[in-house]
Write an enzyme that holds these catalytic residues in place. Sequence first.
Site, PDB file in Angstrom:
ATOM      1  N   ASP A  16      -0.391 -30.766  11.079  1.00 38.23           N
ATOM      2  CA  ASP A  16      -1.310 -31.716  11.697  1.00 38.23           C
ATOM      3  C   ASP A  16      -1.739 -31.187  13.063  1.00 38.23           C
ATOM      4  O   ASP A  16      -0.904 -30.743  13.860  1.00 38.23           O
ATOM      5  CB  ASP A  16      -0.629 -33.074  11.866  1.00 38.23           C
ATOM      6  CG  ASP A  16      -1.496 -34.064  12.612  1.00 38.23           C
ATOM      7  OD1 ASP A  16      -2.442 -34.588  12.009  1.00 38.23           O
ATOM      8  OD2 ASP A  16      -1.238 -34.314  13.815  1.00 38.23           O
ATOM      9  N   ASP A 114      -8.063 -32.726   9.883  1.00 39.73           N
ATOM     10  CA  ASP A 114      -7.078 -32.198  10.830  1.00 39.73           C
ATOM     11  C   ASP A 114      -5.666 -32.092  10.255  1.00 39.73           C
ATOM     12  O   ASP A 114      -4.701 -31.928  10.997  1.00 39.73           O
ATOM     13  CB  ASP A 114      -7.055 -33.058  12.088  1.00 39.73           C
ATOM     14  CG  ASP A 114      -6.696 -34.516  11.799  1.00 39.73           C
ATOM     15  OD1 ASP A 114      -6.773 -34.918  10.619  1.00 39.73           O
ATOM     16  OD2 ASP A 114      -6.357 -35.255  12.735  1.00 39.73           O
ATOM     17  N   GLU A 115      -5.519 -32.168   8.938  1.00 37.93           N
ATOM     18  CA  GLU A 115      -4.183 -32.107   8.339  1.00 37.93           C
ATOM     19  C   GLU A 115      -4.245 -31.415   6.981  1.00 37.93           C
ATOM     20  O   GLU A 115      -5.183 -31.638   6.216  1.00 37.93           O
ATOM     21  CB  GLU A 115      -3.626 -33.526   8.191  1.00 37.93           C
ATOM     22  CG  GLU A 115      -2.152 -33.586   7.831  1.00 37.93           C
ATOM     23  CD  GLU A 115      -1.604 -35.004   7.936  1.00 37.93           C
ATOM     24  OE1 GLU A 115      -0.703 -35.344   7.145  1.00 37.93           O
ATOM     25  OE2 GLU A 115      -2.079 -35.782   8.802  1.00 37.93           O
TER      26      GLU A 115
END
Length: 419
Positions: A16, A114-115
């Site tokens: 993350d 974002d992960e």
Amino acid sequence: MYNYHICPKRHIFCVDQKSFFASVSCIQEGLDPLTTRLAVVADTKNPGAVVLAATPALKRMGIKTGSRLFEIPNRKDIYIINPSMKTYLDYSSRITEIALKYVAPEDFHQYSVDEYFMDVTKSFRLFEESPWELALRLRKEIYQETRIDCAVGIGENPLLSKLSLDIEAKRAPSGIAEWRYEDVPEKMWHIKPLRTLWGINKNSEARLNERGIFSVGDLAHYPPEYLKRDFGIIGVDWHLHANGIDFSTISEKHSVHAPSIAKSQILMRDYHLDEVYVVMLEHIDEVTHRLRLSKRLVRTIHFSVGTADGKLYRKQFTLEGGTNDGNIIMQGVWEHIVSMADAYAMYRTLSISLTNLTPDDMRQLSLFEDPGELKRQDFLRTIDALKVRFGQLSVMRALSCTAPSTLKLREGLIAGHKR
């Protein structure tokens, strides 16, 4: 209860990017994401606009995702920035390229902008002695290349890697946490509320609470046969997850068996009900355009409209035989809205979702079919072709030239935000 010796033992990373959107905005402004107080706001000119992301320093002041612009103190040391989705996607692509140096594409799964997940079982020894050392190397390289700090959860399956990320790695000084099957009793069973666990929502949590199940440990020790009786096969999945067991494999890509087409919007001002008609019709035109391009018909329509004070009106209905005509869908939607919504309230949100989709070649024509309907389909196909070739604004309804329209405003946005 379970024999962990026969469970899959892999090395899964869940990575993350910390405060990703706010961090990227800081970097673009030449600021330090770790010390700067910065908020990314949907529209910096609208006091009621939603905060989309905030740096850790601003979060410590009580401003977080979902806060409103007017809640942010008017201070010179607080930066308020409009989102730049193209920039965020560019950074995400650069970080993905770094990750793919260490795993094959089939062992990589992008969970969100974002992960992402990485299965490094087969590859970590090519680079480091242990998964932990590879995680350190990955964090360092991402930071050197992008100045974005990340956290890494390591587990023997995707579930354990995700939980180790969210519960421990994001708070750990090293930014890394590693959970193995033997860690489950100590690190998982104290977790509450239950909705922290994958697959459990608030309603499910309430039903489990009625049975005296309040923590993950309570769920892990509850007889699985009772969970299956009361909740079906999902109850068995909950019991496995509560014991840290997850048989999903990243390389086995998920295919959607019940697809849907949906669109929603938070309006940038309060709308009267008659103004909502314009925006809802525009949204229905957009989703039915996508429906026709996918060569499908819709049978079940879900919709909602929400007032400025938080009251939500929602309903679903089913059309016999299915359709791909926005006029038919809008007629049904608006009849329901008029019958249940407050005509004098002010509205701020709306959504439309098409489900129960079928191939359009399964449509059955009647001997009594209106010839005008066939001409209508030709007309819609012509509009679709023009939009594909020249863009969404090449063909518009006259209503889209009125003040309530948001069609022109949304043209060219990415995920509803400016490029």
